[in-house]
Design an enzyme around this catalytic site. Structure first.
Site, PDB file in Angstrom:
ATOM      1  N   HIS A 133       0.850  -1.180   0.000  1.00 27.83           N
ATOM      2  CA  HIS A 133       0.000   0.000   0.000  1.00 27.83           C
ATOM      3  C   HIS A 133       0.892   1.238   0.000  1.00 27.83           C
ATOM      4  O   HIS A 133       2.062   1.184   0.414  1.00 27.83           O
ATOM      5  CB  HIS A 133      -0.883   0.033   1.249  1.00 27.83           C
ATOM      6  CG  HIS A 133      -2.052  -0.902   1.201  1.00 27.83           C
ATOM      7  ND1 HIS A 133      -3.001  -0.864   0.210  1.00 27.83           N
ATOM      8  CD2 HIS A 133      -2.426  -1.907   2.045  1.00 27.83           C
ATOM      9  CE1 HIS A 133      -3.923  -1.796   0.433  1.00 27.83           C
ATOM     10  NE2 HIS A 133      -3.585  -2.446   1.533  1.00 27.83           N
ATOM     11  N   CYS A 175      -0.160   2.523  -4.370  1.00 35.22           N
ATOM     12  CA  CYS A 175      -0.864   3.769  -4.637  1.00 35.22           C
ATOM     13  C   CYS A 175       0.028   4.949  -4.274  1.00 35.22           C
ATOM     14  O   CYS A 175       0.915   4.850  -3.421  1.00 35.22           O
ATOM     15  CB  CYS A 175      -2.161   3.850  -3.826  1.00 35.22           C
ATOM     16  SG  CYS A 175      -3.467   2.730  -4.386  1.00 35.22           S
TER      17      CYS A 175
END
Length: 295
Positions: A133, A175
């Site tokens: 992430h 991301c």
């Protein structure tokens, strides 16, 4: 002795005395060290390609993050598909691949420090991939977030001299924010047609890095729970099909093409997230062409 912002002698000839910097107020700089540092030259000064004729291709380290201690972060279903595909692909390119799963930040730092202190004299290059992430400016370990600089800075020339002048590649699947890219439709119009020198030389300590992000700053990066992330799917496909044919920037251009054209999110139950697009982002400080020639 001239000031630090004046031109310095190159090949025995002084460059312009008018060179200057965009310095901090008052002429201060953040790095005051001018100590002479020397590393072995792995490639002739004006060689157009990196020397990929060492005994070994080099280390490829994959930090694969699926589960997190942070309650707000969901498990990254599909990342193990990415990891295995990447491992297989890099092994076909003759890298020595090591995978680390769900490490905490202190463990990551220890692995990185050990890697930076290792002897890479007989290696062509270094490759590090992080699957995790992320948000703008940060990547997540199992327990906290960190800046990518905390990883790649270990491999600058003074800190890892046996990699000086050699490619250091970073592939980041994460991301970089929460913005969406709805894309734009292109349609054909009626007007469209169918139709060396070997002398010693100095390089910047941050030269020869390449960082490939799965998406541009501020935006989501998409991952399929069964097939893996869009970026890693395309990266592995290009490296397997053309990894020994094209230079790395050409390869990554085609990775961008695949991601941009072939993929679109499919979430009809969530209209806001439906039919969204993605484009990878490549930051390069490479100074030569990089090709993974057969050994």
């Amino acid at each position: 002795m001239g000031s630090p912002i004046e031109g310095t002698p190159i090949d025995g000839k002084a460059e312009s005395k008018n060179d200057t910097t965009d310095a901090l107020p008052g002429g201060m700089t953040r790095n005051h060290s001018n100590a002479a540092r020397v590393a072995r030259m792995p490639t002739d000064r004006y060689a157009s390609e990196y020397n990929m004729r060492h005994n070994k291709r080099g280390m490829a380290i994959v930090f694969n993050h699926e589960h997190f201690d942070i309650p707000t972060l969901k498990s990254r279903t599909g990342t193990n598909v990415d990891c295995e595909n990447l491992r297989h692909t890099l092994e076909t390119l003759q890298f020595d691949v090591v995978v680390h799963k769900d490490l905490r930040l202190t463990d990551i730092h220890q692995k990185i420090e050990n890697l930076a202190n290792a002897d890479h004299s007989e290696h062509d290059c270094l490759l590090i991939s992080i699957l995790s992430h992320g948000e703008l400016g940060y990547i997540y370990a199992k327990d906290t977030h960190y800046k990518l600089e905390n990883i790649w800075s270990f491999f600058t020339a003074p800190r890892c001299p046996t990699l000086a002048g050699k490619p250091k590649l970073f592939f980041i699947q994460a991301c970089q924010g929460d913005r969406l890219d709805g894309g734009i439709t292109l349609s054909r119009t009626e007007t469209d047609s169918s139709d060396s020198q070997s002398m010693a030389y100095k390089i910047p300590i941050h030269a020869d890095f390449l960082i490939a992000y799965s998406t541009i700053p501020g935006y989501y990066s998409w991952r399929n729970t069964t097939k893996g992330s869009w970026f890693m799917q395309c990266l592995c496909q290009e490296l397997e099909q053309n990894g020994k044919k094209y230079d790395i920037l050409t390869l990554l251009t085609f990775v961008c093409q695949r991601v941009a054209i072939d993929f679109e999110s499919n979430t009809p139950d969530n209209p806001i997230m439906h039919q969204q697009k993605q484009i990878p982002c490549i930051t390069t400080m490479l100074t030569r062409l990089l090709r993974f020639h057969e050994k």
